[in-house]
Scaffold this motif. Structure first.
Motif, PDB file in Angstrom:
ATOM      1  N   SER A 464      47.002  38.681  47.216  1.00  0.00           N
ATOM      2  CA  SER A 464      46.354  38.217  45.993  1.00  0.00           C
ATOM      3  C   SER A 464      47.239  38.636  44.815  1.00  0.00           C
ATOM      4  CB  SER A 464      44.943  38.820  45.881  1.00  0.00           C
ATOM      5  OG  SER A 464      44.238  38.221  44.817  1.00  0.00           O
ATOM      6  N   GLN A 477      43.586  42.186  48.497  1.00  0.00           N
ATOM      7  CA  GLN A 477      42.140  42.308  48.592  1.00  0.00           C
ATOM      8  C   GLN A 477      41.842  43.158  49.818  1.00  0.00           C
ATOM      9  OE1 GLN A 477      39.326  40.872  46.697  1.00  0.00           O
ATOM     10  NE2 GLN A 477      38.429  42.487  47.969  1.00  0.00           N
ATOM     11  N   LYS A 498      39.997  45.005  45.013  1.00  0.00           N
ATOM     12  CA  LYS A 498      41.362  44.487  44.926  1.00  0.00           C
ATOM     13  C   LYS A 498      42.227  45.530  44.227  1.00  0.00           C
ATOM     14  CE  LYS A 498      41.769  40.124  43.818  1.00  0.00           C
ATOM     15  NZ  LYS A 498      41.888  38.863  43.021  1.00  0.00           N
TER      16      LYS A 498
END
Length: 698
Positions: A464, A477, A498
């Protein structure tokens, strides 16, 4: 592009390869639409890479079985056409990278000389049928599922019902209730059972899947008799082909069809489809996958084990007793699933004297060797140790599964391969006792789509990004609490927090130190996670999500030196939808010709399905002339009635739905096949007249 001649005995395979070459030429000449070509090449295992101008080639190896000769052939191909690397996948395939598109037909032809296929390894098809790698030697198995996996692979390869579905279908066979092939996240998952009368059958798990939105599969049969395995699967694929979504690829898997129509309705449609099946029962040839020839019995020379402690760890974590008395299976850990071709050749040379000529690729990107005699264990260990393949801790916390991520994949957001290597180093150096922990798995994907299966891991990460100080920071994540329970029951990992990617090592330290300090006696990670709860782990890891104290190196992803920037391409896991009228009419002609050819051969069930596809493609073409686009085949059929038949613009002896859907009201007899084909022939002719009239009137 240089032409070539194949030297294959199988004319069907030869025609497949020649057809791919002709389609590549047509693509280069601009006479075939690029999206249509993309769909076609995907179904031939040719997949676009992140790097422009080169392809990833996916080799389809049913249930991960590969012989010494086949592995050497693949290594030679990787050197001649690719980057000299073999990548083992979570679906028990082997992938090659950096291959020129123009050379793929020649590559495929050379693979087929050793009975290796690319056909339907990608695209909207039945993907590689996976199975527990230890099937056939598993002491817990009711029976060997390998012949059943092979039967499903063979029956549906090139089968017209599953060549152009809305999305892919994934099928697995576990060897026992331990469910090591993860039935609970498959479109169709099968677990072997023996009923009270001694008959073989399967527990059936239905419509599961990972991806960005995971669904756990439904248990729909506790015992499906073995002779119903193929007919039931055929009915499911027919229903999925007809009713499945075709426009929105994010909603086009079987799990979404069940979500849309309801489980009971989908199963009713499956039952209704049975009459149209090519077969009503199908006896599986259980001898189709014989046990491999055993290694020659011999006196093994004494070898010196230089590190007895490591040898004992290897024996404890990588070696299993087979159900065949006196024989052992040996698991080989392959870091991130990558094997260089020189190592592949050295590997075959090392193992050949000691094990049977059958290697299985495992779902966690390793290898399983079979039928090793106990006396040969020191010799095999010594031979493998010389080439670096005796890492202990197979399938443990230290054996991390990962997809290629940003190394080669269009959809990768952040690096997963180097991250896996770094996290493994953390475990071996800081938590060495966890090489014995096989109830906690770490899995990593480069994006949310779960090719690295992060959604079924006790500890999962997917690529991510986050923004800080006007810059983009590579991130992961963190997913926790997933995994296998058994007998078709599984858990989907929960999104917890995250954090920047470079802090993933700290995430692992925090979680494992917490588990070591606070888990109760005999409490596994699932129980520990459930007792503590998601918020406990969120609070534990929250300091790592603080972006106010970022260091310069945290703006650079693992395995890179340049500042991170997201660069996401177009995914190719699904084929594409072709909405060009002329292309659809050409497809209709092609399917009409296939129907005609199968009629002439007496393959009536296949002729009927190609005829059905002719109806649908032709109707869709005319609908597009009115800018009407339906996302399912059954929707096309209904919309044609609405816009052409009910308006009187098109005259039929009955409505279009009744005409086309004769397919699942009749047995696949010669009489029906010929009648149905004649009706489609007349319909296609009228469609072309209508289309020409419209063009002239414009």
């Amino acid at each position: 592009m240089q032409s070539f001649r194949t030297e294959l005995e199988n004319s069907i395979v030869e025609q497949d390869i020649i057809d791919l070459e002709n389609k590549i030429k047509a693509f280069r000449d601009g006479t075939i639409h690029d999206e249509k070509f993309r769909s076609l090449r995907l179904a031939r295992g040719v997949y676009g890479q992140r790097q422009p101008g080169v392809q990833m080639i996916r080799i389809k190896l049913p249930f991960g079985k590969v012989t010494f000769k086949q592995l050497l052939r693949i290594a030679d191909i990787a050197d001649e056409y690719g980057s000299g690397n073999l990548h083992l996948t979570t679906r028990q395939d082997i992938q090659l990278h950096y291959v020129s598109l123009d050379r793929t037909p020649e590559l495929w032809a050379k693979l087929e000389q050793d009975d290796i296929t690319l056909r339907e390894a990608c695209g909207n098809t039945v993907r590689n049928v996976t199975a527990s790698p230890n099937s056939g030697i598993d002491a817990d198995e009711p029976f060997d599922v390998s012949p059943y996996a092979q039967a499903v692979f063979k029956y549906f390869l090139r089968n017209p019902i599953c060549q152009e579905m809305g999305r892919k279908i994934k099928i697995s066979f576990s060897s026992s209730e331990k469910d090591t092939a993860f039935s609970y996240i498959h479109d169709l998952g099968f677990i072997p059972k023996i009923n009270e009368t001694g008959e073989r059958g399967f527990k059936v798990l239905f419509a599961g899947g990972l991806g960005a939105q995971p669904f756990l599969a439904n248990a729909i049969h506790e015992f499906l008799p073995e002779d119903q395995l193929i007919p039931f699967t055929e009915s499911v694929l027919r229903v999925f082909d007809r009713y499945g979504e075709r426009t929105n690829r994010n909603k086009a898997r079987l799990k979404y069809l069940v979500q849309k129509l309801g489980l009971d309705e989908v199963l009713r449609l499956v039952s209704e489809e049975r009459i149209a099946n090519k077969v009503k029962t199908f006896k599986i040839d259980t001898d189709t996958i014989p046990q491999p020839e055993l290694p020659v019995e011999q006196e093994y020379a004494e070898v010196e084990i230089l590190n007895e402690t490591h040898y004992k760890h290897w024996l404890a974590t990588n070696v299993i007793e087979q159900k065949q008395a006196g024989f052992y299976g040996v698991y080989v850990k392959v870091q991130v699933g990558d094997i260089k071709t020189d190592k592949a050749r050295a590997f075959v040379d090392a193992i050949k004297p000691y094990v049977a000529d059958e290697i299985r690729i495992t779902q966690n990107q390793g290898l399983l060797l079979k039928f090793l005699r106990k006396d040969a264990l020191p010799s095999l260990y010594s031979a493998l140790n010389k080439i670096g393949y005796t890492t202990a801790g197979f399938d443990s916390l230290a054996d991390i599964t990962t997809c290629p991520g940003t190394d080669t994949c269009n959809l990768g957001i952040s690096n997963s391969m180097t991250l896996a290597e770094v996290l493994e180093d953390v475990i071996y150096n800081d938590f060495p006792e966890f090489i014995y922990e096989k109830n906690i798995k770490i899995k990593i994907s480069g994006c949310m789509n779960s090719c690295g299966q992060h959604g079924l891991a006790e500890i999962g990460f997917h690529g991510s990004s986050v923004k800080a100080d006007g810059k983009v920071v590579p991130a992961v994540q963190v997913m926790l609490g997933g995994g296998t329970v058994g007998n078709g029951v599984g858990r989907v990992a929960e999104r917890v927090i995250k954090v920047p990617s470079k802090r993933a090592t700290s995430v692992l330290h925090f979680i494992l130190n917490d588990f070591k300090a606070n888990n109760l006696a005999d409490e596994n990670f699932h129980q520990f996670y459930d007792r503590k709860g998601k918020d406990h782990f969120y609070q534990l890891l929250k300091p790592l999500a603080d972006l106010t104290n970022l260091q310069d190196e945290e703006f650079v992803d693992w395995g890179h030196v340049e500042q991170f920037a997201t660069a996401i391409g177009v995914g190719e896991c699904a084929g594409v939808v072709i909405d060009l009228v002329a292309t659809l009419l050409l497809e209709s002609d092609e399917k009409y010709n296939w129907a005609k050819q199968n009629l002439e051969k007496g393959a009536y069930a296949d002729a009927i399905y190609h005829t059905y596809s002719t109806f649908v493609s032709a109707a869709k073409a005319l609908l597009l002339d009115k800018s009407v686009n339906s996302s399912t085949q059954v929707g096309v059929i209904r919309e044609f009635d609405n816009h052409y038949v009910e308006s009187g613009e098109y005259n039929l002896p009955t409505n279009f739905s009744d005409l086309v859907l004769q397919i699942n009201k009749n047995e696949p007899t010669a009489e029906f096949a010929n009648s149905y084909f004649s009706q489609a022939e007349a319909f296609l002719s009228q469609i072309k007249v209508k289309r020409n009239e419209r063009i002239i009137g414009l």
